[in-house]
Design a protein around this motif. Structure first.
Motif, PDB file in Angstrom:
ATOM      1  N   ASP A  89       0.667  -1.233   0.123  1.00 47.03           N
ATOM      2  CA  ASP A  89      -0.199   0.007   0.078  1.00 47.03           C
ATOM      3  C   ASP A  89       0.758   1.258  -0.171  1.00 47.03           C
ATOM      4  OD1 ASP A  89      -2.265   1.711   0.094  1.00 47.03           O
ATOM      5  OD2 ASP A  89      -2.171   1.555   2.446  1.00 47.03           O
ATOM      6  N   PRO A  90       0.845   2.186  -1.090  1.00 48.56           N
ATOM      7  CA  PRO A  90       0.140   1.924  -2.257  1.00 48.56           C
ATOM      8  C   PRO A  90       0.733   0.790  -3.208  1.00 48.56           C
ATOM      9  CG  PRO A  90       1.611   3.865  -2.457  1.00 48.56           C
ATOM     10  CD  PRO A  90       1.785   3.121  -1.070  1.00 48.56           C
ATOM     11  N   ASP A  91      -0.187   0.823  -4.125  1.00 47.23           N
ATOM     12  CA  ASP A  91       0.466  -0.249  -5.167  1.00 47.23           C
ATOM     13  C   ASP A  91       1.779  -0.015  -5.675  1.00 47.23           C
ATOM     14  OD1 ASP A  91      -2.039  -1.646  -5.031  1.00 47.23           O
ATOM     15  OD2 ASP A  91      -2.845  -0.661  -6.777  1.00 47.23           O
TER      16      ASP A  91
END
Length: 676
Positions: free
Chosen positions: A151-153
């Motif tokens: 998180d995030p990608d």
């Protein structure tokens, strides 16, 4: 979680505890004291696999038949007196799980995760002290289906945090290890490990690599990997200009490039003064034959296509151009007599050239069309004033010399109209800068524009209309030339038509004569009548003078051919000014047998002793005097000079003066006179 039955059981248990405490307290004080101990048979930390049976084994010594109480997370769940035939009191919610052994140990059958926790056993006996021991039960399942997410990608350099977290579909880990490229990570300022999370604080590009989480418990082992790429950039762009020059000149070609580090590689877009310009995919711009309007700010905008992060950098390009031509210097009169204004003109270029007059004022300058008005002008008469023109690409200059009027002689022209009206034009031109203004006087009285007298727009010409050579028009005219640096006066006294001097030359074969004459400089003449007395070309004799040729006012010589060598002739020249006839010239006679006249003979005789070189010079002058035909007779040096000069004279050329009103009309059929 405690149920209703648990609460009920707790009340009963506490009652028992109170009774036991009372009995123990009173027995102790009555002297019935005996030692009692309890100890775990196995380690107090117990690992169990889900679904298996596990025993929390204890042993005790001291008092017989003690009361055993087991607590789970502080709540009593089992009460039993050892060696008692009665059944243990077990919490109804856990009756199928808990089993008390004969020695007071507790067995959990087919244990599940909910039985993770702390178990405490207490043994009490009247007359004996209360003893207890604690077990820590950890129930594990086989680790299965471990997933690792972020998180995030995507990891982007410079963001606040980037977090890995894992999940398991079955089982929990006792130990968790995080690895980066095979090296175990520890808690610190850059990496934070908390529970199931690994957090990278403000990730950097060198955090790119392979991350792994290693999960272990007493019954299983699992590892999960994930490789991340930290996206970064664009970094500060590097702008280059080729060729490397401080400034460019109009017409040059140049190449702009823009590059920066980034992942993925950033794309470059160019703007000029805020407007998009087409560039190549590699981030370059090729400019050919540049012009000055292309000077300005070129901006390279770099964009990371994945992160959308962007960075821009400006580049200023200066394109210069030299002003056309050369700087021009001039000076003008501010008023007729009071001041001067110096001008330096060199417009155009990029940037415009800086203009100055160091000799007039070292502190003032300008561009384009710079002018300066000095206060003390008399010191400037005849002094060279330089204008410095400074451009980044070139430094040059121009110069001007202001002068007051210098001495001059008036020049007189005449013309005659078809109705026989004569106009006399007096020119008063003097060298002066700025150009002088001319005032006209007649006998000391100022002349103004009118019918009789007209003054040209530039004031240098006076037109005297309807001139009468026998009247008061023959007078003294004065022109005064004035500019801010001084003035000068010149007089012209007009005379009636006159012949100052004349002569005649006879050819060797006695068939042609040359007449030459001169006039006073200020004599007003519109033309000449050439008159002859003697036989005409047909052979008949005439006793009176007759006009055989009319010559224009500028003529000073003429040839008369076709004469009879055996006859006598008399020639004279009559000057005219319109309808006024002036005094005739002297009479020139030609008689048979006279041959060349005395002047011609003297000229030839004087040349005989001279060198061959002088003779060749004389022959050269003779040749110069034959523009249209080849006379077969000798011509004296004086005649040669007249012929050579007259060949350059155009009888139809008359300068057209500027004037403020209409002047008399003249054409090629009208005789015109000019006297210098």
């Amino acid at each position: 979680m405690a149920t209703h039955h648990d609460s009920e059981f707790c009340m009963v248990a506490y009652k028992w505890k109170y009774i036991l405490h009372y009995l123990f307290f009173h027995s102790y004080h009555k002297g019935y004291v005996c030692d009692q101990s309890i100890s775990p048979i196995e380690p107090v930390s117990v690992d169990a696999l889900v679904g298996s049976d596990v025993t929390l084994a204890v042993s005790h010594t001291g008092a017989s038949h003690p009361v055993v109480t087991w607590f789970m997370e502080g709540l009593p769940v089992v009460i039993w007196t050892i060696s008692d035939d009665s059944s243990p009191d077990v919490s109804s919610d856990h009756s199928s799980i808990f089993k008390v052994e004969q020695n007071g140990s507790l067995t959990l059958r087919k244990v599940s995760h909910i039985y993770n926790g702390t178990y405490t056993v207490e043994m009490t006996r009247i007359g004996a002290m209360r003893v207890s021991t604690t077990f820590y039960l950890f129930v594990y399942d086989i680790l299965k289906n471990v997933s690792l997410r972020t998180d995030p990608d995507e990891a982007i350099e410079g963001v606040r945090v980037f977090t890995f977290y894992y999940n398991t579909m079955q089982g929990e880990a006792r130990e968790v290890q995080w690895l980066f490229n095979g090296v175990q990570l520890e808690n610190g300022s850059h990496y934070s490990i908390d529970g199931k999370n690994l957090t990278i604080n403000q990730p950097r590009r060198n955090d790119t690599g392979r991350y792994a989480v290693v999960l272990t418990n007493p019954f299983s082992f699992e590892t999960q990997h994930r490789t991340i790429t930290v996206l970064y950039g664009p970094d500060m762009p590097v702008l280059k200009v080729s060729p490397t020059k401080a400034v460019f000149v109009s017409g040059d070609s140049l190449f702009l490039s823009c590059k920066a580090e980034g992942l993925p590689p950033p794309s470059a877009t160019w703007f000029f003064n805020g407007s998009f310009i087409q560039g190549s995919p590699g981030g370059s711009v090729n400019l050919t034959d540049v012009k000055t309007h292309q000077s300005g700010v070129y901006t390279c905008v770099l964009i990371n296509p994945r992160t959308k992060g962007q960075l821009r950098r400006n580049l200023t390009i200066d394109i210069y151009e030299i002003p056309r031509g050369e700087p021009l210097c001039s000076v003008k009169a501010v008023s007729e007599t009071r001041g001067l204004q110096f001008f330096c003109l060199w417009p155009g270029g990029a940037p415009e050239a800086l203009l100055s007059f160091p000799g007039l004022n070292a502190n003032e300058s300008g561009v384009g069309n710079f002018n300066l008005t000095p206060s003390d002008i008399q010191r400037l008469n005849g002094k060279e004033i330089i204008c410095k023109a400074e451009h980044p690409l070139i430094q040059t200059q121009c110069r001007v010399i202001a002068r007051g009027p210098v001495y001059f002689l008036p020049v007189i022209f005449t013309n005659i109209s078809q109705d026989e009206r004569t106009t006399v034009v007096i020119h008063c031109n003097t060298e002066a800068l700025p150009k002088a203004i001319v005032y006209w006087l007649k006998n000391g009285h100022r002349l103004e524009n009118g019918f009789k007298y007209q003054i040209s727009i530039n004031t240098t010409q006076l037109f005297i209309n309807d001139f009468n050579a026998s009247s008061a028009d023959l007078d003294t005219y004065t022109c005064i030339a004035i500019n801010p640096l001084g003035n000068i006066t010149s007089n012209a006294t007009l005379l009636s038509p006159q012949i100052l001097d004349s002569s005649i030359f006879l050819s060797e074969n006695r068939t042609e004569v040359i007449l030459k004459w001169d006039v006073p400089p200020t004599s007003v003449i519109t033309g000449f009548d050439i008159q002859m007395k003697g036989p005409d070309l047909a052979g008949s004799s005439r006793s009176e003078f007759r006009t055989i040729r009319m010559m224009p006012s500028f003529a000073r010589t003429t040839n008369i051919s076709g004469l009879d060598p055996e006859s006598a002739y008399i020639f004279r020249i009559i000057p005219e000014a319109g309808k006024t006839t002036g005094e005739q010239s002297e009479l020139h006679r030609v008689q048979p047998g006279t041959g060349l006249n005395g002047a011609a003979i003297a000229g030839i005789s004087a040349g005989l002793p001279c060198s061959i070189i002088l003779l060749l010079v004389v022959l050269g002058f003779i040749y110069c005097g034959k523009p249209d035909r080849n006379p077969k007779f000798a011509i004296s040096g004086a005649v040669e000079k007249v012929i050579c000069q007259s060949a350059l004279t155009d009888p139809h050329h008359f300068p057209e003066p500027k004037r403020s009103t209409a002047l008399p009309y003249a054409n090629a059929r009208v005789r015109m006179a000019t006297t210098v």
